[in-house]
Structure formats: C-alpha cells, structure tokens
Design an enzyme around this catalytic site. Structure first.
Site, PDB file in Angstrom:
ATOM      1  N   THR A 314       0.877  -1.223   0.001  1.00  0.00           N
ATOM      2  CA  THR A 314       0.022  -0.077  -0.129  1.00  0.00           C
ATOM      3  C   THR A 314       0.831   1.197   0.108  1.00  0.00           C
ATOM      4  O   THR A 314       1.947   1.258   0.760  1.00  0.00           O
ATOM      5  CB  THR A 314      -0.772   0.001   1.193  1.00  0.00           C
ATOM      6  OG1 THR A 314      -1.698  -1.122   1.101  1.00  0.00           O
ATOM      7  CG2 THR A 314      -1.839   1.240   1.150  1.00  0.00           C
ATOM      8  N   PHE A 316       1.342   5.283   0.860  1.00  0.00           N
ATOM      9  CA  PHE A 316       0.518   6.221   1.518  1.00  0.00           C
ATOM     10  C   PHE A 316       1.504   7.448   1.326  1.00  0.00           C
ATOM     11  O   PHE A 316       2.423   7.378   0.829  1.00  0.00           O
ATOM     12  CB  PHE A 316       1.028   5.997   3.020  1.00  0.00           C
ATOM     13  CG  PHE A 316       0.245   4.836   3.653  1.00  0.00           C
ATOM     14  CD1 PHE A 316       0.826   3.516   3.349  1.00  0.00           C
ATOM     15  CD2 PHE A 316      -0.631   4.830   4.420  1.00  0.00           C
ATOM     16  CE1 PHE A 316       0.237   2.355   3.826  1.00  0.00           C
ATOM     17  CE2 PHE A 316      -1.349   3.700   5.137  1.00  0.00           C
ATOM     18  CZ  PHE A 316      -0.719   2.327   4.839  1.00  0.00           C
TER      19      PHE A 316
HETATM   20  O1  LIG Z   1      -7.387  -0.834   8.197  1.00  0.00           O
HETATM   21  C1  LIG Z   1      -5.982  -0.215   8.124  1.00  0.00           C
HETATM   22  O2  LIG Z   1      -5.391  -1.118   9.007  1.00  0.00           O
HETATM   23  C2  LIG Z   1      -5.564   0.797   7.410  1.00  0.00           C
HETATM   24  O3  LIG Z   1      -4.368   1.126   7.747  1.00  0.00           O
HETATM   25  C3  LIG Z   1      -6.284   1.156   6.071  1.00  0.00           C
HETATM   26  C4  LIG Z   1      -5.661   0.334   4.857  1.00  0.00           C
HETATM   27  C5  LIG Z   1      -6.287   0.862   3.680  1.00  0.00           C
HETATM   28  O4  LIG Z   1      -6.887   1.843   3.852  1.00  0.00           O
HETATM   29  O5  LIG Z   1      -6.034   0.601   2.248  1.00  0.00           O
HETATM   30  C6  LIG Z   1      -4.306   0.541   4.751  1.00  0.00           C
HETATM   31  C7  LIG Z   1      -3.310  -0.412   4.317  1.00  0.00           C
HETATM   32  C8  LIG Z   1      -4.164  -1.793   3.765  1.00  0.00           C
HETATM   33  O6  LIG Z   1      -4.299  -1.560   2.513  1.00  0.00           O
HETATM   34  C9  LIG Z   1      -5.452  -2.042   4.098  1.00  0.00           C
HETATM   35  C10 LIG Z   1      -6.123  -1.187   4.772  1.00  0.00           C
END
Ligand SMILES: O=C(O)C(=O)C[C@]1(C(=O)O)C=C[C@@H](O)C=C1
Length: 438
Positions: A314, A316
């Site tokens: 992911t 950020f």
């Molecule tokens: O729910 C979480 O733990 C988050 O940090 C959010 C979140 C997202 O929004 O994509 C962050 C990383 C992962 O892809 C899954 C969920």
C-alpha cells in the site's frame, strides 16, 4: 514510534476542540498581526519564487504561476509565528515584545521597534533561511502524526515508517486526519492512496482536493494480513469475517480458497475489526488484520499471510500544512490534479507535455468532477449528448525544481481550466521486500 492508545480522535470532538490550548494556532500574542506582517514581507519575495510557488500549488488556473501561492506563504508565516511564541519564556509572553508586538526568529518584526531602542546588532531581524520554511514541531521533540484507524492498523505502521520517532495519533475517519493537521492538533497526516491489489483509495483523492494540505512525502508499506479470532475459536465456527474494505478485497481469493462459508462485512479499519471482536467477545467472527493487532487485542492467528499475493503493497502519502522546497539531489515525484472544460484531445495534449520531456508518469486516476459532474453538448440535428466530467490526478517522476517539470506544467496549464500541484516530494526508494520474509 510512540502510539497514543486512548480512543481515537473523532469528528465531533474536533468540532468541540476547534483550537486546543497549547498547540500552534492558539497564538496567544495576536496572531492576525503576525500573519499580516509576514504576508507583506513575503509578497515581494513571491514574485521571484517561481519554483517554490509552483510546488506549493501556485498553478491554480487563472491566477498564473505565482499568485496562488499566497495561501502557502501565509501557512509558513503562521508556523514561524507560533514557533516563536512557543520558544519565548513566559515573562516575555506577558510583557515587552509580547505586548501587542510580536517577533520572528526571536526578534521584533520589521520596523515596530524604533531604531533608538535597538540594543545590539543581534536585535535586528535575521534573514529567513530554508530551515525556517520547514519548521520543526512546536510542542516538544516529537512530530505528531495523524492516521486513520486504531493502534495496530497498517496506517499506524506507515506513520512509523514515514516518521520513525513520531507520536502516532489515531483518527476515526480520513477526514478527521486532514482536519487534525489543519487545526494544528497534528503536524502531519499519513494516509493510504493506493494498493497494489485493491487499487486506489478514492476517498483520499477526493479529500486531497477538498483540503489545502500538501503532499510532502510518500511511503510504501508491504501489507501482510492474518485471519484473527478469539483464543480457542476454530475456522469451522466462523460465520463472518470483518475488516477494512481494502483488506477484504486483498484477501478475497484466499478466503474463498480456504473454503470459509462466511459473510464479509466492512468496518472502518483492520485493527478496529480485531478490537471489536475482542471487546464484544464474538466467537463466530474473525478479523483480517496485522500480527500487531493480534498482539494488541489478545487474538490468535488462525491463518497467516492470507493476502492474495505476497507482493501486496500500500502506498501512503505524507501531508503537511506547508509544502517542502523541491530539490534535485534525489529522485522526486510530483502530484497534480487538473480539469478541463473545452476542446478535444486535452488528455492527449496534457500527457504529451510530459512525454516530450521524457518525464515518466507513475499514476493517472480520474474522479467524477463533483462541482460539474455533467457537460451537455447540444447538437441541433441529433439531440443532446451528456458527457461525464472528470478531475484527473497525475503523478510524474520529476521535481518542481527541474526546468523540464516547470515547462511541462506551464504547457499543461494552457490546456486546462484548473490545475493544482498537490506536492513535489522525495520518492520512497526503500529496497523492495515482499509483505513477509519467506
Ligand atoms: O485498516 C487499516 O489497517 C488501514 O490502515 C487502512 C488500509 C487501507 O485503507 O488500504 C491500509 C492498508 C491496507 O491496504 C489495508 C487497509
């Protein structure tokens, strides 16, 4: 990284809080005066500040490359002012300089102090340096970083990767994390924008446009999901799996392959799902969340590494009230958003502005234009055609300090009715590693 464990910030408490005591914008010594003085000082500097103006969103269509940067300089000034306030001893705050006159860099500003009162050359204002424009946190040594979710969320881990010694502040919604920075409750926000399996997190693209924060960096986090349940619970007992919608979609095939006959339910974040199971003693429900969430909420790991691909990452972005000064001594990325209301092949022309300068695009995303969702085209013979209108988000691999990027944007501005630079920031160049060491 230090994490704040009490309940996360929610929208209601933000409304009540407005400007909490002890934080930046409390401005106990006449904030508007400080702001006005700083702005007048920066206005002339702005005229020559092409590159930094561009980096700070100054390409708003119609305003020209420089005019739109006023807001950002105001932010910088406000930060400078409150930094000074927090550095002053208390007696200074209640008398002397603080009595209606304030200071920048520890000295009285501009010509408010008559020359005959000046005590030594060091009392004269010092010129601003780059360090002044990238201010340190005002409240102790730790940077306060807002993220969406509760402790154990991947966003908390991303905040720790972006700012290793930060104080992570949980927020219950993305919008709250934006506001926490805007209201000086936090110094930065770290928010997910896209995932290699689940795609874009559209909500955050929309919020980037609605708020005036700047992207100052990015981090990419390998995401390793586990299936968590209360101790003693077996897979056969499960009727439901709960998690963040992105996490559910990243594990969809694996859940099916595991033969689980369960309903999928979306909740606000992965760690919140784990916490919910623990707090409500749910023996028929599992959460998709991190190993850290299992530890924090006392759950057992029923299955480890259940994301559909080990290369699950992911991305950020780090957000701040003020932009960073773009540089050329390391790889930079720039994020822009634009719209157009006329002409054909606009997208082609915009993309070619980058292609002709050998600037690689790393991302393009379109979102419906909220303010003008539909364009009607009348054709007397055939009827009325309805086109959807879009905002386009583009990331490209160049710094706004590079002439080729400035020229590309100048050209893009000619084809578009709206253009904003969301940020020009260092690329995350950490070596690639899968979401788990095999
Ligand atoms: O729910 C979480 O733990 C988050 O940090 C959010 C979140 C997202 O929004 O994509 C962050 C990383 C992962 O892809 C899954 C969920």
């Amino acid at each position: 990284m230090q994490s704040i464990t009490p309940s996360s910030i929610d929208l209601k408490s933000l409304m009540r809080t407005a400007l909490p005591p002890g934080l930046g914008l409390t401005h106990r010594v006449g904030p508007s005066r400080v702001l006005i003085q700083c702005v007048s000082r920066f206005d002339s500097a702005n005229v020559n500040a092409n590159a930094s103006a561009a980096a700070s969103g100054g390409f708003n269509a119609g305003a020209g490359p420089v005019g739109g940067a006023r807001y950002d300089w105001q932010s910088s000034c406000a930060i400078l002012a409150s930094k000074v306030v927090s550095q002053q001893p208390d007696n200074e705050k209640s008398g002397g300089v603080a009595d209606g006159i304030t200071a920048v860099n520890g000295h009285p500003t501009l010509d408010l102090v008559p020359v005959k009162e000046a005590k030594s050359p060091s009392a004269l204002p010092k010129p601003l340096s780059i360090a002044d424009l990238s201010p340190a946190p005002m409240h102790g040594s730790e940077l306060r970083v807002a993220y969406q979710g509760v402790p154990g969320a991947y966003s908390e881990a991303a905040a720790g990767k972006a700012y290793p010694n930060c104080e992570a502040i949980p927020c219950d919604q993305f919008e709250v994390a934006f506001q926490a920075v805007e209201l000086w409750i936090a110094d930065r926000a770290v928010l997910p924008v896209e995932n290699s399996l689940g795609g874009s997190i559209h909500r955050n693209y929309d919020l980037l446009l609605r708020h005036r924060l700047h992207i100052v960096g990015e981090v990419q986090l390998p995401v390793h999901h586990c299936l968590l349940a209360l101790p003693g619970v077996r897979k056969e007992y499960l009727t439901r799996v709960i998690s963040h919608p992105q996490a559910l979609s990243q594990c969809e095939h694996t859940l099916t392959k595991m033969g689980l006959n369960v309903a999928r339910e979306a909740v606000d974040d992965t760690a919140g799902a784990a916490e919910y199971i623990a707090m409500n003693n749910l023996r028929d429900t599992a959460a998709i969340a991190s190993v850290r969430a299992a530890e924090l909420y006392g759950l057992q790991i029923l299955a480890d590494g259940i994301q559909d691909d080990t290369g699950n990452v992911t991305r950020f972005v780090m957000l701040a009230r003020e932009p960073i000064i773009p540089r050329t001594d390391r790889p930079f990325k720039t994020s822009i958003v634009f719209a157009h209301d006329k002409g054909t092949s606009v997208l082609f022309k915009v993309l070619s502005a980058f292609a002709f300068r050998n600037i690689s695009l790393t991302k393009i995303e379109s979102r419906p234009h909220r303010n003008r969702p539909i364009r009607l085209v009348d054709d007397a013979n055939v009827g009325t055609a309805k086109h959807f209108e879009y905002m386009f988000y583009v990331d490209f691999e160049a710094s706004m300090a590079e002439v080729r990027a400035q020229n590309a944007l100048a050209e893009v501005q000619e084809f578009t009715s709206f253009l904003r630079v969301l940020g020009s920031y260092p690329m995350d160049m950490t070596p690639w590693s899968p979401s788990r060491e095999e």
